[in-house]
Design a protein around this motif. Structure first.
Motif, PDB file in Angstrom:
ATOM      1  N   UNK A   1      41.762  65.341  54.687  1.00  0.00           N
ATOM      2  CA  UNK A   1      43.088  65.866  55.022  1.00  0.00           C
ATOM      3  C   UNK A   1      42.996  66.891  56.150  1.00  0.00           C
ATOM      4  N   UNK A   2      41.962  67.706  56.110  1.00  0.00           N
ATOM      5  CA  UNK A   2      41.774  68.731  57.150  1.00  0.00           C
ATOM      6  C   UNK A   2      41.619  68.072  58.518  1.00  0.00           C
ATOM      7  N   UNK A   3      40.858  66.985  58.560  1.00  0.00           N
ATOM      8  CA  UNK A   3      40.634  66.280  59.825  1.00  0.00           C
ATOM      9  C   UNK A   3      41.761  65.295  60.131  1.00  0.00           C
ATOM     10  N   UNK A   4      42.501  64.880  59.096  1.00  0.00           N
ATOM     11  CA  UNK A   4      43.604  63.937  59.284  1.00  0.00           C
ATOM     12  C   UNK A   4      43.167  62.505  59.445  1.00  0.00           C
ATOM     13  N   UNK A   5      41.918  62.209  59.094  1.00  0.00           N
ATOM     14  CA  UNK A   5      41.413  60.848  59.266  1.00  0.00           C
ATOM     15  C   UNK A   5      40.223  60.608  58.359  1.00  0.00           C
ATOM     16  N   UNK A   6      39.949  59.328  58.109  1.00  0.00           N
ATOM     17  CA  UNK A   6      38.768  58.954  57.346  1.00  0.00           C
ATOM     18  C   UNK A   6      38.363  57.540  57.743  1.00  0.00           C
ATOM     19  N   UNK A   7      37.113  57.214  57.471  1.00  0.00           N
ATOM     20  CA  UNK A   7      36.585  55.883  57.775  1.00  0.00           C
ATOM     21  C   UNK A   7      36.642  55.029  56.519  1.00  0.00           C
ATOM     22  N   UNK A   8      37.161  53.806  56.665  1.00  0.00           N
ATOM     23  CA  UNK A   8      37.246  52.877  55.540  1.00  0.00           C
ATOM     24  C   UNK A   8      36.910  51.480  56.038  1.00  0.00           C
ATOM     25  N   UNK A   9      35.898  50.890  55.450  1.00  0.00           N
ATOM     26  CA  UNK A   9      35.474  49.528  55.793  1.00  0.00           C
ATOM     27  C   UNK A   9      35.250  49.387  57.308  1.00  0.00           C
ATOM     28  N   UNK A  10      34.674  50.434  57.907  1.00  0.00           N
ATOM     29  CA  UNK A  10      34.322  50.399  59.317  1.00  0.00           C
ATOM     30  C   UNK A  10      35.470  50.664  60.265  1.00  0.00           C
ATOM     31  N   UNK A  11      36.625  51.071  59.738  1.00  0.00           N
ATOM     32  CA  UNK A  11      37.799  51.341  60.578  1.00  0.00           C
ATOM     33  C   UNK A  11      38.344  52.731  60.276  1.00  0.00           C
ATOM     34  N   UNK A  12      38.944  53.360  61.295  1.00  0.00           N
ATOM     35  CA  UNK A  12      39.523  54.684  61.107  1.00  0.00           C
ATOM     36  C   UNK A  12      40.955  54.572  60.587  1.00  0.00           C
ATOM     37  N   UNK A  13      41.276  55.466  59.647  1.00  0.00           N
ATOM     38  CA  UNK A  13      42.613  55.526  59.060  1.00  0.00           C
ATOM     39  C   UNK A  13      43.112  56.969  59.072  1.00  0.00           C
ATOM     40  N   UNK A  14      44.384  57.122  59.417  1.00  0.00           N
ATOM     41  CA  UNK A  14      45.014  58.424  59.291  1.00  0.00           C
ATOM     42  C   UNK A  14      45.316  58.679  57.815  1.00  0.00           C
ATOM     43  N   UNK A  15      45.113  59.925  57.380  1.00  0.00           N
ATOM     44  CA  UNK A  15      45.453  60.308  56.010  1.00  0.00           C
ATOM     45  C   UNK A  15      46.066  61.704  56.014  1.00  0.00           C
ATOM     46  N   UNK A  16      46.974  61.913  55.083  1.00  0.00           N
ATOM     47  CA  UNK A  16      47.505  63.243  54.823  1.00  0.00           C
ATOM     48  C   UNK A  16      47.839  63.339  53.345  1.00  0.00           C
ATOM     49  N   UNK A  17      48.434  64.435  52.939  1.00  0.00           N
ATOM     50  CA  UNK A  17      48.641  64.686  51.516  1.00  0.00           C
ATOM     51  C   UNK A  17      49.678  63.774  50.878  1.00  0.00           C
ATOM     52  N   UNK A  18      50.288  62.882  51.653  1.00  0.00           N
ATOM     53  CA  UNK A  18      51.228  61.910  51.091  1.00  0.00           C
ATOM     54  C   UNK A  18      50.533  60.656  50.564  1.00  0.00           C
ATOM     55  N   UNK A  19      49.233  60.530  50.833  1.00  0.00           N
ATOM     56  CA  UNK A  19      48.499  59.335  50.412  1.00  0.00           C
ATOM     57  C   UNK A  19      47.161  59.731  49.801  1.00  0.00           C
ATOM     58  N   UNK A  20      46.672  58.892  48.910  1.00  0.00           N
ATOM     59  CA  UNK A  20      45.331  59.097  48.381  1.00  0.00           C
ATOM     60  C   UNK A  20      44.291  58.913  49.477  1.00  0.00           C
TER      61      UNK A  20
END
Length: 287
Positions: free
Chosen positions: A73-92
């Protein structure tokens, strides 16, 4: 003027060790430096210099981390299955176990990569499952539903980020009369990582999960851990093709009950699947 990235890394590592184990603090420090300064681990270990005019931008991020906010959440992104995804506190935050679920689907359907599969992701959240399957099966038609409008905004952004087409629908699986899928839709595949944690289990969870991640996506109301699976099984009976498959991530304490539930609904073949830690984590059910 410049500062040694190695020295900055050491400073961040020491700060984070106030609340994180040393190895976890080390990994987070590397992530922060790469995110803020586009500097790799190798460059940090080689003490590559960073302009010191830029180093202050990292301080607010460290403050958030010291309050136990997840690094994703701090970075606003995470890696999933080799791809980057935006994340924030509205999603797991996507978990490695969910990557395992996607991997199993991709493996099972590998011989159908060129088929126009019809796929539905229930409770899509960040869209990590739906977007990944749309990328892995480029001629598939992928639908994804979620009750949260804010979660769907994140999922739509991730579809754009990864250049895939997903049909997003705001809908509640618990209210199938208003689910909003195309009439006469017949699916080859349903997948879901629904809420499955009971309120009684909350006290066993880490603070950075319960304080920051959306409870709507984590917890079932009351103590009915099978609530969402019951509705998923019911929906599958009406929208899955004969021979269609449903894959679900589950609470490890209720995986066998989820399997039994789908058998009660008339699914002809069910299977328990373990995760990387050897825990019963997934259920596959064939209609």
């Amino acid at each position: 003027m410049s500062v040694s990235s190695r020295q900055l890394f050491t400073k961040i590592h020491q700060q984070l060790q106030q609340i994180y184990p040393s190895e976890e603090a080390r990994n987070i420090a590397f992530l922060l430096l790469e995110h803020c300064f586009d500097i790799s681990r190798t460059a940090v270990l080689a003490s590559k210099d960073i302009p010191d005019t830029n180093t202050d931008q990292i301080n607010p991020l460290i403050e958030r981390l010291l309050k136990h906010e997840p690094v994703q959440y701090v970075l606003g992104e995470t890696l999933f299955y080799g791809r980057w995804f935006e994340v924030n506190s509205n999603v797991l935050i996507p978990r490695p176990e969910t990557e395992e679920l996607v991997y199993r689907i991709v493996e099972d359907f590998s011989f159908r990569k060129k088929d126009p599969l019809a796929i539905l992701d229930i409770g899509t959240g960040s869209g990590c499952i739906a977007v990944t399957l749309a990328a892995e099966f480029p001629v598939a038609q992928v639908w994804a539903i979620d009750v949260s409008e804010k979660a769907l905004q994140v999922a739509q952004a991730n579809a754009r980020l990864n250049s895939v087409q997903v049909n997003f629908v705001q809908a509640d699986i618990l209210d199938q009369q208003r689910i909003g899928l195309p009439e006469n839709l017949q699916l080859d595949l349903m997948v879901s990582n629904p809420p499955y944690v009971t309120r009684a289990e909350m006290e066993l969870m880490r603070q950075n999960v319960t304080a920051y991640e959306p409870h709507l996506a984590l917890f079932v109301e009351g103590e009915d851990a099978l609530l969402f699976y019951r509705h998923i099984a019911s929906l599958g009976k009406s929208v899955l093709k004969t021979g269609g498959a449903c894959y679900m991530e589950t609470n490890e304490n209720y995986t066998k009950q989820v399997q039994d539930l789908f058998e009660e609904y008339g699914y002809t073949a069910t299977q328990l699947i373990t995760d990387m830690f050897g825990k019963d984590r997934f259920v596959k059910a064939i209609l």
